[in-house]
Motif scaffolding. Structure first.
Motif, PDB file in Angstrom:
ATOM      1  N   THR A 176       0.820  -1.221   0.000  1.00 22.43           N
ATOM      2  CA  THR A 176       0.000   0.000   0.000  1.00 22.43           C
ATOM      3  C   THR A 176       0.851   1.267   0.000  1.00 22.43           C
ATOM      4  OG1 THR A 176      -0.120   0.004   2.420  1.00 22.43           O
ATOM      5  CG2 THR A 176      -1.867  -1.165   1.227  1.00 22.43           C
ATOM      6  N   GLY A 177       2.148   1.121   0.301  1.00 22.52           N
ATOM      7  CA  GLY A 177       3.044   2.265   0.349  1.00 22.52           C
ATOM      8  C   GLY A 177       4.482   1.822   0.445  1.00 22.52           C
ATOM      9  N   PRO A 178       5.419   2.760   0.508  1.00 26.44           N
ATOM     10  CA  PRO A 178       6.853   2.455   0.528  1.00 26.44           C
ATOM     11  C   PRO A 178       7.281   1.490   1.627  1.00 26.44           C
ATOM     12  CG  PRO A 178       6.501   4.789   0.162  1.00 26.44           C
ATOM     13  CD  PRO A 178       5.163   4.218   0.497  1.00 26.44           C
ATOM     14  N   LYS A 179       6.692   1.603   2.813  1.00 21.32           N
ATOM     15  CA  LYS A 179       7.120   0.739   3.921  1.00 21.32           C
ATOM     16  C   LYS A 179       6.791  -0.727   3.679  1.00 21.32           C
ATOM     17  CE  LYS A 179       6.952   4.332   7.476  1.00 21.32           C
ATOM     18  NZ  LYS A 179       6.387   4.763   8.781  1.00 21.32           N
ATOM     19  N   ASP A 180       5.838  -0.987   2.791  1.00 18.18           N
ATOM     20  CA  ASP A 180       5.467  -2.368   2.487  1.00 18.18           C
ATOM     21  C   ASP A 180       6.429  -3.027   1.503  1.00 18.18           C
ATOM     22  OD1 ASP A 180       3.147  -2.240   4.101  1.00 18.18           O
ATOM     23  OD2 ASP A 180       2.063  -1.243   2.469  1.00 18.18           O
ATOM     24  N   LEU A 181       7.391  -2.258   0.986  1.00 16.91           N
ATOM     25  CA  LEU A 181       8.320  -2.799   0.002  1.00 16.91           C
ATOM     26  C   LEU A 181       9.524  -3.491   0.631  1.00 16.91           C
ATOM     27  CD1 LEU A 181       8.353   0.112  -2.609  1.00 16.91           C
ATOM     28  CD2 LEU A 181       7.061  -2.018  -2.708  1.00 16.91           C
ATOM     29  N   CYS A 182       9.724  -3.299   1.926  1.00 19.75           N
ATOM     30  CA  CYS A 182      10.861  -3.927   2.600  1.00 19.75           C
ATOM     31  C   CYS A 182      10.771  -5.447   2.457  1.00 19.75           C
ATOM     32  CB  CYS A 182      10.884  -3.553   4.083  1.00 19.75           C
ATOM     33  SG  CYS A 182      11.009  -1.771   4.399  1.00 19.75           S
ATOM     34  N   GLY A 183      11.861  -6.052   1.984  1.00 26.83           N
ATOM     35  CA  GLY A 183      11.890  -7.499   1.808  1.00 26.83           C
ATOM     36  C   GLY A 183      11.224  -7.979   0.530  1.00 26.83           C
ATOM     37  N   LYS A 184      10.740  -7.051  -0.280  1.00 26.27           N
ATOM     38  CA  LYS A 184      10.068  -7.427  -1.528  1.00 26.27           C
ATOM     39  C   LYS A 184      10.903  -7.006  -2.737  1.00 26.27           C
ATOM     40  CE  LYS A 184       5.334  -7.417   0.270  1.00 26.27           C
ATOM     41  NZ  LYS A 184       5.668  -7.182   1.680  1.00 26.27           N
ATOM     42  N   THR A 185      10.495  -7.481  -3.902  1.00 26.56           N
ATOM     43  CA  THR A 185      11.195  -7.171  -5.142  1.00 26.56           C
ATOM     44  C   THR A 185      10.381  -6.170  -5.946  1.00 26.56           C
ATOM     45  OG1 THR A 185      12.217  -9.360  -5.249  1.00 26.56           O
ATOM     46  CG2 THR A 185      12.099  -8.112  -7.306  1.00 26.56           C
ATOM     47  N   VAL A 186      11.046  -5.110  -6.404  1.00 24.64           N
ATOM     48  CA  VAL A 186      10.386  -4.111  -7.247  1.00 24.64           C
ATOM     49  C   VAL A 186      11.188  -3.954  -8.536  1.00 24.64           C
ATOM     50  CG1 VAL A 186       9.465  -2.866  -5.257  1.00 24.64           C
ATOM     51  CG2 VAL A 186      11.631  -2.137  -6.264  1.00 24.64           C
ATOM     52  N   SER A 187      10.517  -3.606  -9.608  1.00 23.78           N
ATOM     53  CA  SER A 187      11.185  -3.373 -10.890  1.00 23.78           C
ATOM     54  C   SER A 187      11.087  -1.893 -11.242  1.00 23.78           C
ATOM     55  CB  SER A 187      10.552  -4.227 -11.987  1.00 23.78           C
ATOM     56  OG  SER A 187       9.159  -4.013 -12.056  1.00 23.78           O
ATOM     57  N   VAL A 188      12.106  -1.384 -11.935  1.00 24.86           N
ATOM     58  CA  VAL A 188      12.153   0.036 -12.302  1.00 24.86           C
ATOM     59  C   VAL A 188      12.856   0.196 -13.644  1.00 24.86           C
ATOM     60  CG1 VAL A 188      12.232   0.848  -9.904  1.00 24.86           C
ATOM     61  CG2 VAL A 188      14.365   0.384 -11.125  1.00 24.86           C
ATOM     62  N   VAL A 189      12.682   1.369 -14.252  1.00 25.76           N
ATOM     63  CA  VAL A 189      13.456   1.739 -15.430  1.00 25.76           C
ATOM     64  C   VAL A 189      14.811   2.237 -14.961  1.00 25.76           C
ATOM     65  CG1 VAL A 189      13.621   3.295 -17.400  1.00 25.76           C
ATOM     66  CG2 VAL A 189      11.416   2.294 -16.780  1.00 25.76           C
ATOM     67  N   ASP A 190      15.866   1.707 -15.543  1.00 27.70           N
ATOM     68  CA  ASP A 190      17.223   2.048 -15.130  1.00 27.70           C
ATOM     69  C   ASP A 190      17.541   3.518 -15.367  1.00 27.70           C
ATOM     70  OD1 ASP A 190      19.802   1.773 -14.243  1.00 27.70           O
ATOM     71  OD2 ASP A 190      20.560   0.810 -16.055  1.00 27.70           O
ATOM     72  N   ASN A 191      18.219   4.127 -14.398  1.00 26.29           N
ATOM     73  CA  ASN A 191      18.742   5.488 -14.501  1.00 26.29           C
ATOM     74  C   ASN A 191      17.649   6.554 -14.645  1.00 26.29           C
ATOM     75  OD1 ASN A 191      20.964   7.209 -14.411  1.00 26.29           O
ATOM     76  ND2 ASN A 191      21.066   7.384 -16.629  1.00 26.29           N
ATOM     77  N   GLY A 192      16.530   6.353 -13.975  1.00 29.61           N
ATOM     78  CA  GLY A 192      15.470   7.350 -13.981  1.00 29.61           C
ATOM     79  C   GLY A 192      15.075   7.713 -12.566  1.00 29.61           C
ATOM     80  N   ASP A 208      15.752   1.341   9.100  1.00 28.87           N
ATOM     81  CA  ASP A 208      14.798   0.897  10.120  1.00 28.87           C
ATOM     82  C   ASP A 208      15.050  -0.534  10.571  1.00 28.87           C
ATOM     83  OD1 ASP A 208      13.575   3.359   9.945  1.00 28.87           O
ATOM     84  OD2 ASP A 208      12.013   2.692   8.557  1.00 28.87           O
ATOM     85  N   GLY A 209      16.145  -1.132  10.076  1.00 28.42           N
ATOM     86  CA  GLY A 209      16.478  -2.488  10.475  1.00 28.42           C
ATOM     87  C   GLY A 209      15.619  -3.554   9.820  1.00 28.42           C
ATOM     88  N   LYS A 210      15.009  -3.208   8.706  1.00 21.80           N
ATOM     89  CA  LYS A 210      14.155  -4.169   8.001  1.00 21.80           C
ATOM     90  C   LYS A 210      14.885  -4.727   6.774  1.00 21.80           C
ATOM     91  CE  LYS A 210       9.908  -1.826   9.446  1.00 21.80           C
ATOM     92  NZ  LYS A 210       8.660  -1.149   8.999  1.00 21.80           N
ATOM     93  N   ALA A 211      14.284  -5.733   6.160  1.00 19.35           N
ATOM     94  CA  ALA A 211      14.899  -6.361   4.987  1.00 19.35           C
ATOM     95  C   ALA A 211      14.982  -5.369   3.833  1.00 19.35           C
ATOM     96  CB  ALA A 211      14.080  -7.579   4.564  1.00 19.35           C
ATOM     97  N   ALA A 212      16.025  -5.522   3.032  1.00 17.41           N
ATOM     98  CA  ALA A 212      16.259  -4.612   1.910  1.00 17.41           C
ATOM     99  C   ALA A 212      15.227  -4.817   0.800  1.00 17.41           C
ATOM    100  CB  ALA A 212      17.665  -4.836   1.350  1.00 17.41           C
ATOM    101  N   VAL A 213      15.124  -3.806  -0.048  1.00 20.37           N
ATOM    102  CA  VAL A 213      14.287  -3.910  -1.242  1.00 20.37           C
ATOM    103  C   VAL A 213      15.157  -4.442  -2.380  1.00 20.37           C
ATOM    104  CG1 VAL A 213      12.865  -2.673  -2.910  1.00 20.37           C
ATOM    105  CG2 VAL A 213      12.900  -1.933  -0.515  1.00 20.37           C
ATOM    106  N   ASN A 214      14.708  -5.504  -3.005  1.00 20.26           N
ATOM    107  CA  ASN A 214      15.433  -6.070  -4.146  1.00 20.26           C
ATOM    108  C   ASN A 214      14.979  -5.320  -5.398  1.00 20.26           C
ATOM    109  OD1 ASN A 214      16.955  -7.733  -5.835  1.00 20.26           O
ATOM    110  ND2 ASN A 214      15.289  -9.217  -6.046  1.00 20.26           N
ATOM    111  N   ILE A 215      15.892  -4.562  -6.005  1.00 16.54           N
ATOM    112  CA  ILE A 215      15.543  -3.702  -7.138  1.00 16.54           C
ATOM    113  C   ILE A 215      16.032  -4.323  -8.448  1.00 16.54           C
ATOM    114  CG2 ILE A 215      15.782  -1.411  -8.143  1.00 16.54           C
ATOM    115  CD1 ILE A 215      16.369  -0.362  -5.314  1.00 16.54           C
ATOM    116  N   LEU A 216      15.105  -4.544  -9.359  1.00 23.44           N
ATOM    117  CA  LEU A 216      15.425  -5.061 -10.690  1.00 23.44           C
ATOM    118  C   LEU A 216      15.363  -3.904 -11.668  1.00 23.44           C
ATOM    119  CD1 LEU A 216      13.206  -8.300 -10.688  1.00 23.44           C
ATOM    120  CD2 LEU A 216      15.601  -8.057  -9.964  1.00 23.44           C
TER     121      LEU A 216
END
Length: 317
Positions: A176-192, A208-216
């Protein structure tokens, strides 16, 4: 690379014929046989362009046209964009004609200045270098105006837009928001800007001591969105206008989520020392805003909420 020449240069007798068919000359009239120089004929917008009627009704502003750089009058306005980011930029059904709000505004600016225009499709990371080398006059490609990019190009800001996310319909991952992304995988356009935003969320999670966001990271929005469809990523961070557009397609089975507080200006980028061009583009955009034509272009693509009240140079902070 796909290039579409959108207007053509025609001389006296040909202009008389094309004007009768709906094309429009800079002075609004036809040229006689004794004309000493060719006139610029403004072609019609592509039929699949939602704002075609608005664009076709735009007439040159004689004062702005007179002050336009000589290079535009002789060689036309050379524009670069990254096609494939609807509703801002996409191809018509022929697979080669650029349509969408960014091409529509580029065409509108060209018509206001009384010049022809060429829109070229380039990969995002090649656009600013192309402007700096003089291959293109300006880039209009949903590009965020920020201080880092201002060190390379000068922007005329044309919309105010924010970020968003796309998730699978039903939001099975509960994002529902940025805090829910911890420990999850998100995809993005490179260099934007979306990549930078995802990296900031990753940093917050770690802080915050939570799991990292895996960025593709991917070169284009289509590839990044596919990762959500195939389940490799739980969300794609993108521009909200794109998320809203995609979520309206029932075939994609996705939902859009707005990321509050992310609104920033998107700009038309030009070479900083090209002062004459910068002023011409700013003047044309202001004229389109004041005439109401700019608002009609936005409305045609359901982007009314992105409107700015005036053309601002380097408004990104």
């Amino acid at each position: 690379m796909n290039t579409r020449i959108l207007t053509t240069l025609a001389a006296g007798a040909l202009l008389a014929a094309t004007t009768a068919c709906g094309a429009q000359s800079l002075d609004g009239g036809t040229s006689g046989a004794a004309a000493a120089a060719p006139d610029i004929v403004l072609d019609q917008a592509p039929t699949e362009e939602k704002a075609a009627d608005v664009i076709n009704a735009i007439t040159p502003d004689k004062d702005l046209a007179a002050k336009a750089p000589a290079s535009l009058k002789s060689g036309g306005l050379k524009v670069v964009s990254s096609i494939g980011y609807p509703p801002m930029e996409l191809f018509a059904s022929d697979g080669k004609t650029p349509i969408g709000f960014d091409p529509a505004l580029a065409r509108a600016i060209a018509r206001k200045l009384g010049v022809k225009v060429t829109i070229t499709d380039e990969e995002f990371n090649s656009q600013i270098p192309g402007v700096l080398t003089g291959r293109y006059d300006f880039v209009i490609s949903s590009m965020t105006d920020n201080p880092e990019r201002q060190g390379q190009v000068t922007f005329v800001d044309y919309v105010q837009a924010g970020s968003g996310m796309l998730v699978k319909k039903g939001n099975p991952a509960g994002v529902t928001g940025p805090k829910d992304l911890c420990g999850k995988t998100v995809s993005v356009v490179d260099n934007g800007s979306s990549m930078e935003l995802a990296e900031s969320y990753d940093a917050d999670c770690k802080k915050d001591g939570k799991a990292a966001v895996n960025i593709l990271k991917f070169p284009g929005d289509t590839e990044a969105m596919l990762q959500v469809s195939n389940g490799r990523a739980q969300a794609i961070v993108t521009d909200y206008v794109v998320a809203a557009y995609k979520s309206a397609d029932p075939k994609l089975a996705m939902e859009a989520i707005a990321l509050e507080g992310t609104e920033s200006p998107w700009g038309i980028g030009m070479k900083p020392d090209n002062k004459e061009l910068i002023e011409s583009v700013k003047g044309a955009l202001d004229a389109l805003i004041q005439s109401g034509e700019y608002g009609k272009l936005l409305a045609a693509w359901n982007l009314d909420k992105l409107a700015v009240q005036s053309a601002v140079i380097n408004g990104g902070k």
